[in-house]
Design a protein around this motif. Structure first.
Motif, PDB file in Angstrom:
ATOM      1  N   PHE A 133       0.843  -1.192   0.000  1.00 54.99           N
ATOM      2  CA  PHE A 133       0.000   0.000   0.000  1.00 54.99           C
ATOM      3  C   PHE A 133       0.883   1.249   0.000  1.00 54.99           C
TER       4      PHE A 133
ATOM      5  N   HIS B 245       1.826   5.066   1.424  1.00 56.98           N
ATOM      6  CA  HIS B 245       1.787   5.873   2.648  1.00 56.98           C
ATOM      7  C   HIS B 245       2.373   7.232   2.298  1.00 56.98           C
TER       8      HIS B 245
ATOM      9  N   SER C 223      -3.038   7.130   3.721  1.00 60.58           N
ATOM     10  CA  SER C 223      -2.727   5.839   3.111  1.00 60.58           C
ATOM     11  C   SER C 223      -3.976   5.261   2.471  1.00 60.58           C
TER      12      SER C 223
ATOM     13  N   ARG D 197      -4.625   2.059   2.551  1.00 54.05           N
ATOM     14  CA  ARG D 197      -4.643   0.712   3.122  1.00 54.05           C
ATOM     15  C   ARG D 197      -6.052   0.148   3.268  1.00 54.05           C
TER      16      ARG D 197
END
Length: 1024
Positions: A130, A132, A148, A150
């Motif tokens: 992912f 960031h 992020s 995520r």
């Protein structure tokens, strides 16, 4: 949703073989060492540079040209902390001023790093697949806030620095980004979809909406003002980028960059107009910066394909091969025709060839007929060829295009993709059609389950709305339940392309076959297409365009050859084709009597001349001689044929068909350069044009661009390893790419590796990045401000302006710039002649013409291109050009309108400062230099190719005359505009067409995901 990150259109508006030893696996590149030292460039301004004032107010950290630098707050020489490979941006200070945290794309995803402010080795804080981004220290220094993807969209997260624990602060489907702490550390402020600014109280989770956008406003760089309560932010409103404090506009007429300002009492530090700026009430001062970076000269032996040889050449452009049900025959497209060949190899038999665009063959389940598409009746329709009798039957006569068809196993239905990317089915017996999915963004060719209940296609699934990239996944559509289901072929992996690389059901239904990382895999599946076991690798060589041979073998393309391999293992074998092509002999001699000529170099026209053409080249340009047998162009001006240096023939090539090449020629464009197309579609078209089997301009091109871990377009190659880079470069060399393009998500270290390998093979490259590309040998950059993994560009600001760093790096490095001035469409407000021209009306497919009409009608409305943005774009290009840089005119067609956009680009250049001659040189001589064809195209002189346009008027005094083409010549072959339009000038007679009832769409065709949209809807490729 972030238009700056998502919308290509809005961002644009704003902004031969090599030695066998060639390999890149195992190469080490610890530092970005120059190929040839070329000296230092001093940067004093930074385009879209961010700046952060240290807590003690003594130093400033900046992220100039993707490096982290520190300089005194009073200004002066900056010291660089990170190298080129770190690809570091958006620094933020620790509360004690000893460290800096930043985002970095070093390893192919955005991760957070921390470094000592005095220098040292950066330390990685996050990892994984992912992204960031946008980190900032908490006031107590114990945590980082960051954004992020995520959790399926961008959200705000916390990282505990002691434990490494990650905690989600927001969990909504909105795109939340760019967090900043309140002075007391109790709250975070952040943007929401770029259209609002919220705060959240960490202890309670309570959210408060502070600012809501009106109209087309977008917000960036939020922070807290001097009172710790009022929001500070940049507001983007059309062509204006302003610093705001609450509802108070702090700046006027400045190009404020979209990063958080720092308030020290009533003083505010921010970046605008390329400079660090301090505002204290009405008083404003700039902080001078001086940063030195290196650029390199490109020093390699350029390989240019032989464009003259009449010798037979092997056919490499084998497009969309399919195998007959009994495994005995293979059908494919090559040289603008459809062929059959025994699966054991031999001499191919040409079965469909009529100068129109015929493509995408598929055998009927009984093997007796061949389904294909053809535009012989005006648009891409479905046709059926009886293989025994040789008769053809049209199956569809619909307003749009029907492409990439595939028979159902029972032979009763055909699945196909329309011009918008929607999946449809045709009932063969009745002719009725039915929509199965909503419009998808450039999906692949469909494949049926053996029971006919499920259709699988390749389709993209983005990670977030904020950034367009994702993975190309297997989308299955259950025709009984209407369920749409996405599945990755492997975790965080993409299908190689969304075209002919699968998913493809085995005839026995046991497997789906697909290509990942340029090798073939098979995965066991159930009847619905759900994987019930791990995928297994079948090939270990570069692999494209899969087809099943019965259920026990795969046929595929590898570096221009058909190959077949058993899925149980063993060595693959080559299906040898006794197939060659050759260039036709050019006309021996002709003489054009032109009223005047511009040779591509002179300051003025030369009047009343004969242009003598022999064997496809210019033999002489002389004063007119009476009595010679000539082509009478005595009322016309001869000029070099134009070059569009950025097109994508096959982005919509199946839908445009034969019209596209004719349209370019009709507007005097005799050469096109593609920095990205499906590899075998590209080679097939190139060979068809050079063999005389297809009408169109010269075509110099690359295959799929080499991309990183995430992709968006269907012809980008997701690349995750050095081993795979070997495969990508081997394809480029074997298929004779004219260039290589690296794309948005490829890390700098891999980009340098590709540059070195391509240059060793004599192949030039281009990308979307200026720096550190200029320091690792890149040859060119596409677009004034290309789509960027950052979501913004370091070459143009959000309102389209470029500053000293960008302009100087272009002029000093020698990298080319291809502007692609999408904003030039605004010129239709004052002159619609290109829209109303008969060439446009006749040769545009109807749906493309209607979209152009819609765009023209939208001019002047919010969100449409503006004259201010266009002027800013041209200002950058003009400074590069007059500073000695190499500007090569290109359009990104068909994302901008085919052919007419090149003339709008030229007109825009002239309107905002170029002389007509300067503008024309960017579309003639300059691209010839880039292509290694200097003095062969782009000029009219002895020995040059006879590529020219005969126009009505003097293009050196009126740039519009360059579009008034009456006759075009390519390699000595002459065509009038009337001849080019003739095949599409009239509608096919009603007797040759069929009636297709359109059934109500299935439930699965309803919009289910935000990314289900046609490719043309938002033009998401750029700020490119």
């Amino acid at each position: 949703m972030s238009p700056e990150a998502l919308s290509r259109r809005e961002l644009l508006y704003r902004s031969g073989q090599v030695a066998a030893g060639l390999t890149i696996t195992g190469a080490t590149t610890a530092v970005a060492e120059p190929e040839t030292a070329a000296g230092q460039v001093v940067l004093r301004e930074g385009t879209n540079m961010s700046a952060a004032l240290s807590p003690d107010g003594k130093r400033i950290a900046i992220d100039l040209v993707t490096g982290i630098w520190v300089l005194p707050a009073t200004g002066g020489r900056a010291r660089r902390l990170t190298d080129d490979f770190q690809d570091a941006t958006q620094p933020a200070w620790s509360p004690d001023g000893r460290k800096l945290v930043f985002q970095s794309y070093r390893d192919g995803n955005f991760h957070l790093y921390v470094i000592d402010a005095d220098g040292g080795t950066p330390r990685k804080l996050t990892s994984g697949a992912f992204d960031h981004r946008e980190p900032v220290f908490s006031p107590d220094g114990k945590r980082l806030a960051f954004s992020s993807d995520r959790d399926g969209s961008y959200g705000i997260w916390l990282l505990d620095l002691a434990s490494g624990t990650l905690t989600a602060v927001t969990t909504t489907p909105d795109e939340e980004a760019m967090p900043r702490w309140s002075p007391d550390g109790q709250r975070l402020i952040f943007t929401v979809n770029d259209t609002a600014i919220d705060t959240v109280t960490l202890a309670t989770g309570e959210r408060t909406r502070l600012v809501t956008a009106t109209g087309i406003d977008r917000f960036y760089g939020p922070g807290f003002g001097p009172d710790g309560q009022t929001p500070s932010y940049m507001r983007l409103r059309g062509p204006d980028a302003s610093l705001m404090l609450g509802d108070q506009q702090v700046t006027t007429g400045e190009d404020v960059f979209g990063f958080a300002a720092t308030w020290t009492g009533q003083d505010v530090w921010y970046v605008a107009d390329g400079r660090i700026r301090v505002r204290s009430g009405a008083a404003v001062r700039d902080v001078p910066i001086e940063a030195s970076v290196s650029v390199v000269r490109r020093d390699y032996r350029r390989r240019v394909r032989d464009l003259d040889s009449p010798a037979p050449q092997p056919v490499r452009g084998i497009a969309s091969p399919v195998v007959s049900p009994d495994g005995s025959q293979i059908a494919y497209r090559a040289l603008n025709a459809l062929y059959l060949v025994p699966s054991t190899g031999g001499v191919p038999k040409r079965i469909v060839s009529d100068q129109y665009f015929n493509s995408d063959p598929d055998f009927s389940p009984d093997g007796r007929s061949l389904l294909y598409i053809s535009d012989r009746l005006g648009t891409a329709d479905l046709w059926l060829r009886d293989l025994a009798s040789g008769t053809d039957k049209v199956l569809t006569s619909l307003p749009g295009a029907q492409t990439m068809p595939r028979w159902s196993p029972d032979g009763r239905r055909v699945a196909y993709i329309d011009q918008d990317g929607a999946l449809w089915t045709l009932e063969v017996a009745t002719g009725a059609v039915q929509q199965i999915t909503p419009a998808l963004f450039m999906p692949g060719r469909p494949s049926w389950s053996p029971d006919g209940n499920v259709i699988a296609v390749a389709a993209v699934k983005p990670f977030s709305r904020r950034f367009r990239e994702g993975t190309s996944q297997i989308l299955t559509v259950n025709l009984r339940t209407s369920e749409l289901r996405y599945a990755e072929p492997m975790p965080f992996r993409s299908l190689a392309t969304r075209g002919d690389d699968g998913p493809l059901w085995s005839p026995d239904g046991r497997y789906l076959a697909f290509v990942v990382e340029s090798v073939a895999w098979i995965a066991p599946v159930d009847a619905t297409g759900k994987m019930i076991g791990d995928p297994r690798q079948v090939t270990h060589e570069v692999t494209d365009s899969l087809a099943w041979q019965r259920s026990d073998a795969l046929v595929y393309l590898s570096n221009g050859q058909l190959r077949v391999v058993k899925i149980s293992g063993g060595r693959p074998r080559t299906v040898r084709l006794a197939a060659t092509w050759r260039r036709p002999r050019p006309p021996e001699r002709s003489i054009i009597h032109a009223g005047a000529v511009w040779d591509g170099e002179s300051e003025r026209l030369r009047d009343d001349v004969d242009i003598v053409i022999e064997d496809g080249r210019i033999a002489e340009i002389r004063p007119h001689r009476r009595g010679s047998e000539t082509v009478d162009a005595s009322k016309l001006v001869a000029m070099p044929g134009l070059v569009d240096a950025h097109v994508h023939w096959h982005l919509r090539g199946r839908a445009w068909g034969d019209r596209q090449g004719r349209l370019w020629l009709a507007y005097g464009i005799t050469t096109t350069r593609s920095p990205g197309d499906p590899a075998y579609q590209m080679v097939e078209t190139r060979e068809a044009l050079e063999s005389g089997s297809r009408v169109g301009p010269r075509f110099l091109a690359t295959g799929e661009a080499i991309d990183g871990s995430r992709v968006y377009y269907n012809f980008m190659r997701p690349t995750l390893s050095r081993k795979q880079l070997d495969l990508e470069l081997s394809r480029a060399v074997a298929l004779g790419y004219d260039m290589v393009k690296t794309y948005v998500r490829l890390p700098v270290e891999y980009q340098q590796t590709v540059i070195r390998a391509a240059h060793a093979a004599g192949i030039p490259l281009s990308s979307h990045y200026l720096y550190p590309a200029a320091n690792i040998g890149m040859d060119g950059m596409e677009h004034t401000g290309a789509t960027n993994r950052l979501g913004y560009s370091h070459t143009v600001s959000r309102i389209g302006r470029a500053y000293q760093d960008a302009v100087t790096l272009f002029t000093r490095s020698g990298m080319s710039l291809t502007p692609t001035l999408f904003n030039s469409k605004v010129l239709y407000a004052e002159d619609k002649s290109l829209f109303t021209d008969e060439r446009t009306k006749v040769l545009f497919p109807q749906w493309e013409y209607e979209r152009l009409a819609s765009d023209i009608n939208a001019i002047g409305t919010p969100g449409a291109p503006t004259p201010q943005a266009l002027a800013a774009n041209v200002d950058m290009v003009l400074r590069v050009h007059r500073g000695g840089g190499l500007v090569i005119c290109g359009t990104d067609a068909p994302l901008d309108n085919v052919a007419v956009s090149l003339h709008q680009n030229l007109r825009a250049m002239v309107k905002y400062g170029f002389t007509p001659r300067e503008a024309l040189i960017t579309a003639t001589r300059n691209p010839a230099v880039w292509l290694g064809l200097e003095n062969r195209i782009g000029v009219l002189k002895r020995g040059a190719f006879a590529d020219l346009a005969l126009v009505d008027g003097n293009p050196l005094t009126d740039i519009k005359a360059a579009a008034a083409v009456r006759r075009t010549v390519v390699g000595g072959v002459q065509r009038t505009v009337d001849e080019l339009m003739a095949p599409f000038r009239s509608q096919a007679p009603a007797s040759s067409r069929v009636v297709n009832a359109v059934l109500p769409a299935r439930a699965s065709a309803k919009q289910q995901h935000w990314w289900h949209e046609p490719e043309w809807a938002t033009h998401i490729c750029c700020d490119h």
